[in-house]
Scaffold this motif. Structure first.
Motif, mmCIF file in Angstrom:
data_model
loop_
_atom_site.group_PDB
_atom_site.id
_atom_site.type_symbol
_atom_site.label_atom_id
_atom_site.label_comp_id
_atom_site.label_asym_id
_atom_site.label_seq_id
_atom_site.Cartn_x
_atom_site.Cartn_y
_atom_site.Cartn_z
ATOM 1 N N LEU A 44 0.839 -1.201 0.000
ATOM 2 C CA LEU A 44 0.000 0.000 0.000
ATOM 3 C C LEU A 44 0.875 1.253 0.000
ATOM 4 N N SER A 45 1.893 1.248 0.853
ATOM 5 C CA SER A 45 2.805 2.395 0.899
ATOM 6 C C SER A 45 3.451 2.608 -0.454
ATOM 7 N N ALA A 46 3.969 1.529 -1.019
ATOM 8 C CA ALA A 46 4.707 1.656 -2.271
ATOM 9 C C ALA A 46 3.784 2.123 -3.385
ATOM 10 N N VAL A 47 2.618 1.521 -3.449
ATOM 11 C CA VAL A 47 1.681 1.849 -4.522
ATOM 12 C C VAL A 47 1.253 3.312 -4.432
ATOM 13 N N MET A 48 1.191 3.827 -3.213
ATOM 14 C CA MET A 48 0.848 5.243 -3.079
ATOM 15 C C MET A 48 2.073 6.132 -3.247
ATOM 16 N N ALA A 49 3.175 5.721 -2.640
ATOM 17 C CA ALA A 49 4.348 6.608 -2.595
ATOM 18 C C ALA A 49 4.987 6.775 -3.965
ATOM 19 N N ILE A 50 4.984 5.726 -4.769
ATOM 20 C CA ILE A 50 5.698 5.828 -6.039
ATOM 21 C C ILE A 50 5.054 6.860 -6.970
ATOM 22 N N PRO A 51 3.758 6.743 -7.258
ATOM 23 C CA PRO A 51 3.198 7.793 -8.127
ATOM 24 C C PRO A 51 3.243 9.184 -7.498
ATOM 25 N N ILE A 52 2.931 9.251 -6.218
ATOM 26 C CA ILE A 52 2.920 10.583 -5.589
ATOM 27 C C ILE A 52 4.327 11.179 -5.606
ATOM 28 N N GLY A 53 5.298 10.378 -5.265
ATOM 29 C CA GLY A 53 6.681 10.861 -5.274
ATOM 30 C C GLY A 53 7.115 11.299 -6.662
ATOM 31 N N MET A 54 6.744 10.525 -7.663
ATOM 32 C CA MET A 54 7.134 10.886 -9.025
ATOM 33 C C MET A 54 6.469 12.194 -9.436
ATOM 34 N N LEU A 55 5.209 12.358 -9.068
ATOM 35 C CA LEU A 55 4.533 13.609 -9.415
ATOM 36 C C LEU A 55 5.143 14.784 -8.654
ATOM 37 N N MET A 56 5.470 14.552 -7.384
ATOM 38 C CA MET A 56 6.074 15.641 -6.608
ATOM 39 C C MET A 56 7.403 16.076 -7.218
ATOM 40 N N SER A 57 8.154 15.091 -7.690
ATOM 41 C CA SER A 57 9.437 15.437 -8.282
ATOM 42 C C SER A 57 9.250 16.190 -9.595
#
Ligand SMILES: Nc1ncnc2c1ncn2[C@@H]1O[C@H](COP(=O)(O)OP(=O)(O)OP(=O)(O)O)[C@@H](O)[C@H]1O
Ligand SMILES: Nc1ncnc2c1ncn2[C@@H]1O[C@H](COP(=O)(O)OP(=O)(O)OP(=O)(O)O)[C@@H](O)[C@H]1O
Ligand SMILES: [Mg+2]
Ligand SMILES: [Mg+2]
Lengths: 317, 260, 267, 267, 260
Positions: free
Chosen positions: D85-98
């Motif tokens: 759950l963390s990864a599935v949320m963090a990866i797209p959000i992190g990529m968008l934030m970057s």
């Protein structure tokens, strides 16, 4: 005075932040310990295992726990630690809050109860269950920290929670809608949930005077409470980050500080043991039954009434 | 229509500054008709890459505009393909996949057409044996060829090529020069090409723009096609007229730079 | 306006400092507002989650009573000590692990094992080793940070391009000089980022450390309040930690940008 | 021999698989041996730290009693659920934030704030929200992982060279295509490393999560044993977690090496 | 002693394989006397960089040995300086600091001598205005010059230069060629130099080694000094003999490669 200060004996105490231990703080604040040549410092820790580790290492001189905590693993007949006095007893401060559908303890059969297995409520519950002809095998226990019990109770699948004050009253208030009520309370078991003052017997042997002085300080503070409750509460409250009002609420209806006289009565003398020896044996049976202890401990080896007996009313002046 | 072709790519009063450093000085004006092969020749650090990047939409002009087909160039798109000076290929793709990546966003080609095109350009740059190799396993010159093939495969209308043949041996270079010239004239591509090799410039260019050292100003604008015609082949290279032109330009170029 | 929006939302675009602050404040206030309104309309039971304004009020009272600042400083001191200790150990060890295969082969399994362990289970043994004073608290914080940090350092050091190392070697650099002049300098931007991330992690262990034979610190304050079900005080303490985190984090980010403004490697 | 040693200790040298395993086993056994001997000679009190052999014996008994395998699987399941759950949320959000400044400006302060918070203080509110079932446990594990992971993802995405993005843009890639084809692919090696590191982190929260209204799982087993000071059982449970960690970690490392063997970017 | 000078750098039956790929085929033998300027000329991907890296100690020969002054080359050291094909400078140092880094591990120079040497080479490569700029702020050609200056500043006995002038304009290139040649002959440096530019090869080399395409074999070994003497200047470049030699070599080079 300067030399007296240099001679102050350090005494380090460990306990959890239960209002019952307030006399130690008040005794410090009122300078009782100082006058007796002691320098008392208090560390707060909920975990019995942490306290044992501290004593083992020699960092901790005095531990304050309930008698039943004292009996638990890993204590064996040779583990250091002997009880030399009491400080307070639970008088409604521990218990079980149940859903409206639970009218009596026997209704709990097959239900889920949330509680920690090392709090007094667990023992009280065990006593009540056996009265009703039940045991822990007949209910489903979910482990939960005492402070979390209240939140857990908001889950309707939990029929009852074992906890302590102020959570018991809060639970009754918040969950009034589902008929929450106090099902079991330590008030019905006077003299059972007692906080004892535990010291390392080798240290006691080496320096009995210091521990006697410590007891004197504590009982002086209890006496101060009995004559001057308002001032006592005012002094004690900040040590628990509570207002005077909140602190008073945490004492009233929850606990009683044991005075010197009460403690002496509970302990009796080496020749004529007091009622606490009996309580000890009762608790011992429960603890052995539920697996919290794995050694039969003898009350005679667990109490040392001598320091307490040597204190006279005059010492408290 | 004709006008459209004539001012296909227009630099209109362009300037560029990086902080205090003026790279392109006003007014920089240049009009490139469609299908012209323009070579930029100029000293290192004068601003050639910066100009190319502005055409590509990767940098913005400080003032002025660059227009393509009449409208200001926006962010990069597939109309303008670029071969970068630092020939970067994607390390997670094989050589063939890197080349095919050039067509990844073209919706007008079938997967099959893409595959055969990729293979075609792979062969063209002489990497047939290395289609399945990863970029970390090939030489510098080979990597540069991957980048060239990728951009050619993309088939953009405008090709921006920043010293694309710098790391190639003479042979390979000549071959690719001929190929590039053929593709450009057959497909009416507009090419901006940076090189430091005067011979290469003359051989490829319809027109050579010679820059001064920074800040970049045009100091010469040579119409090569007028002199050499638009057909280029190896014989031309050995011809008298080619050799003379080369000497002339070298002289001009030498004069641009007062070396310290 | 729409153009400005468009350019702000450009891929890897840039945003002026002022706009960035505005957006940041905006989003934070938005969340607080939603929370406050949810409290007002009774969606959140104050016994379990007080409203932001209540928390603020409590925070004010607690500060006035002198419960916050001293304890916050004590906690900050503990975190700093533990974190510095972690960093000072993890950085050289991580760099060596990245550079020398036998070292990483020897330490990897040990680190991989220990870093999975639940800290709470190791409290009694740490009391035996370090007593009931500051040492245990710092040890527990260190335990929670060091083993994760060292792996991040290894990763950072591994990312240093081999090219840089090769250049230095052909210039006669010896291994320790490569470590000092190349690996260290090249990994620095990434390392500082990872230190920032790990610092946050260290704070999450604060309560764990400060409920062990405690007598002060924010973790102790929070835990004491929790014992008496004063959720507003719990949340006020939690808030202070969050704010400390936010401030150090933003400061470290700004420092990072400033320090590496010329390198153009990391944004 | 000395030559082999020399080459093994070469800067950024290589070590055969076999030697690596030998060194790893050697160092692990060495530690265990020292520990065992310290126990034998009485340096370690078994009440607080039993010897490795005792732990092994206890582990055997507990496994025979059926206390280990089932609970380990339950814990593994919870960790996996929370971590995915963390990864599935963090990866797209992190990529968008970057990739998008306004998004990072809006989310950064919130993430920076939350990730500093002590998880134990948030247990009551999470029980209120998610009940006493699996949800709360997974939520707590998620809470401990997501906010740290998202920052690591941002960092990974930021490290993708701008060059790659520019190449893709000139080939007509739109932003989401850049994210999918360039940022994602290019950051993958670093990301997998960071996921590996964060997974270990997630495990350290296991006890915290499994003492909340729990009746199974390794955390529960450990905590129950701890209540009764059955240190050997505590350590046996801890050992199982360590071993699970070690195995997943080494498997992920091997997978990483294998997956990216051709890219030659990270070692 | 003389013998020592004659077989200063020796490739003895060297082979190199990367997995299945044979890059250098046995037996590769080459003897380079001290102070010789050797240019490697060969098709892209043939193995020139690989050979240089083996001399530098960055790669190991699969079989055979490379000897310098009689003993096998070990790991890299300051005797062998290298300019890499991908001109890498350290992004955390300014241009001047990057150049000074070349002398960082020399214990025989005072800090003052180092500083003045760094400044000297900064000027030499025409970057005087950019001493304080960071590499991310300069152009490709400028970055290449930083790498050249750094290696020259290091002052190694053996210079391994892999297409060092590839990204430079004609002017700058000529100037640096002359400088390099001067430094080399004055300081008796041994140089291995890779280029794809035949003119550059002839102008610089004492000796040109022409390689076949992969696997690398020597197909020609040209003694340039015997024909042109060891003095090189701009006039030479325009001379008849130079032009003829260039055409010859181009012919040889063309024959090495059968283009696909
Ligand atoms: N790490 C590697 N793994 C596998 N193959 C490699 C590796 N490095 C180089 N090669 C192969 O070795 C051959 C020679 O490479 P090298 O870089 O020496 O060529 P080069 O002569 O320098 O070419 P260029 O002129 O293009 O730079 C190439 O065909 C390349 O594919
Ligand atoms: N990001 C940047 N910040 C500051 N200055 C820059 C930046 N990029 C380029 N410059 C400066 O702009 C000038 C022109 O650079 P550019 O890369 O366009 O040169 P060039 O003509 O392509 O040179 P070369 O032939 O060496 O590649 C250089 O002097 C460089 O210092
Ligand atoms: Mg350029
Ligand atoms: Mg090469």
């Amino acid at each position: 005075s300067a030399s007296a200060k240099a001679a102050e004996t350090p005494v380090s105490v460990i306990c959890n932040n239960w209002s019952g231990f307030a006399p130690v703080f008040v005794a410090s604040d009122l300078g009782y310990f100082k006058a007796l040549g002691l320098k008392v410092s208090v560390k707060v820790d909920d975990e019995q295992s942490d306290a044992l580790a501290g004593i083992e290492r020699g960092d901790i001189d005095v531990d304050m726990r309930t008698v039943d905590d004292y009996q638990r693993r890993p204590r064996t007949p040779t583990t250091p630690g002997v009880m030399i006095g009491t400080i307070d007893e639970s008088d409604g401060g521990d218990g079980v809050v149940a859903d409206g559908s639970i009218k009596s303890v026997s209704d709990l059969k097959g239900k889920t109860i949330a509680m920690e297995t090392d709090i007094p409520a667990y023992l009280l519950m065990q006593l009540e269950l056996s009265k009703a002809g039940l045991s822990y095998k007949d209910v489903h226990i979910k482990q939960v920290a005492g402070s979390d019990a209240l939140s857990v109770f908001s889950d309707k699948s939990i029929a009852a929670i074992g906890t302590f004050q102020p959570f018991m009253d809060q639970a009754v208030k918040i969950d009034a809608g589902r008929g929450a009520h106090i099902l079991i309370s330590s008030a019905s078991y006077p003299g059972t949930i007692i906080d004892a003052i535990i010291v390392n017997q080798s240290k006691l042997k080496a320096d009995p005077a210091t521990f006697k002085k410590f007891l004197i300080g504590v009982y002086k503070a209890v006496a101060y409470y009995n004559t001057n409750p308002t001032d006592f509460i005012r002094l004690a409250a900040p040590h628990f980050d509570l207002s005077a009002k909140d602190f008073k609420a945490s004492v009233d209806g929850s606990l009683t500080y044991t005075s010197l006289a009460t403690a002496q009565t509970y302990f009796g003398t080496a020749d004529k043991p007091g009622p606490i020896y009996g309580v000890f044996d009762t608790l011992m049976k429960l603890n052995l039954a539920n697996g919290a202890s794995d050694h039969q401990l003898a009350a005679a080896q667990s109490f040392d009434p001598a320091p307490l007996a040597s204190i006279t009313a005059a010492d408290l002046k | 229509m004709n006008e459209r072709l004539q001012d296909y790519l227009v630099f209109d009063q362009v300037t560029k500054r990086f902080g205090g450093l003026t790279v392109v000085e006003a007014p920089f004006n240049l009009v490139v008709p469609r299908g012209q092969f323009v070579v930029f020749l100029g000293p290192s650090g004068c601003g050639k890459t910066t100009l190319m990047r502005m055409v590509g939409g990767l940098d913005e002009a400080t003032t002025g505009t660059i227009r393509l087909e009449g409208s200001p160039v926006g962010p990069p798109d597939e109309r303008r393909g670029m071969v970068f000076q630092s020939y970067s290929s994607f390390p997670w793709l094989t050589v063939l996949q890197n080349i095919a990546f050039g067509m990844r966003y073209r919706r007008d080609l079938s997967p099959k057409a893409k595959a055969s095109r990729a293979r075609h350009y792979l062969d063209l740059v002489g990497l047939s044996d290395f289609g399945d190799a990863y970029p970390s396993r090939i030489s510098g010159g080979m990597r540069q060829r991957v980048a060239i093939a990728r951009t050619l495969a993309a088939g953009s209308d405008v090709l921006l090529m920043d010293e694309p043949f710098g790391a190639l041996d003479a042979q390979r270079r000549e071959q690719l020069q001929i190929e590039l010239r053929r593709i450009q004239s057959e497909e009416m591509k507009t090419v901006l090409f940076v090189t430091h090799d005067v011979e290469e410039a003359i051989f490829l260019a319809d027109r050579i723009i010679v820059f001064s050292s920074r800040p970049a100003r045009i100091i010469d604008d040579i119409d090569v096609t007028a002199e050499l015609g638009s057909d280029r082949n190896l014989e031309l290279r050995d011809s008298e007229v080619f050799f003379r032109r080369r000497a002339d330009i070298l002289r001009t170029v030498r004069s641009t730079l007062t070396l310290v | 306006m729409s153009g400005a929006l468009h350019s702000a939302f450009a891929f890897r675009g840039s945003l002026s400092r002022r706009k960035r602050v505005a957006v940041a404040l905006g989003s934070s206030f938005f969340i607080l507002l939603v929370w406050q309104i949810a409290s007002w309309v009774g969606l959140l039971d104050p016994i379990f989650l007080p409203s932001p304004l209540d928390i603020l009020g409590t925070l004010y009272d607690m500060t006035a009573r002198g419960e916050i600042i001293g304890n916050a400083l004590i906690s900050l001191g503990r975190i700093m000590a533990a974190f510095l200790l972690s960093a000072v150990m993890a950085i050289p060890i991580g760099m060596l692990m990245s550079s020398y295969r036998p070292i990483s082969a020897a330490l990897e399994p040990i680190i991989d094992f220990i870093r999975y362990l639940p800290i709470p289970a190791l409290i009694p043994i740490s009391i035996i080793w370090f007593g009931v004073g500051e040492e245990t608290k710092i040890f527990l914080l260190w335990l929670g940070t060091f083993f994760q940090l060292v792996l991040l350092v290894v990763d950072d050091a591994n990312r240093v391009p081999n090219e840089y190392v090769e250049v230095a070697r052909t210039l006669g650099a010896r291994p320790y000089e490569i470590l000092r002049d190349i690996i260290w300098r090249s990994m620095l931007p990434g390392l500082i980022n990872n230190l920032r991330i790990t610092l946050g992690w260290c704070w999450t262990y604060l309560i764990l450390a400060e409920i062990v034979a405690a007598d002060n610190g924010l973790g102790y304050v929070i835990w004491t309040a929790r014992r008496y079900m004063k959720t507003d005080e719990v949340m006020a303490g939690v808030f202070v930690i969050g704010i400390i985190g936010l401030v150090t984090d933003q400061a470290m980010r700004a420092g990072h940008t400033w320090l590496f403004r010329d390198q153009g490697t990391s944004r």
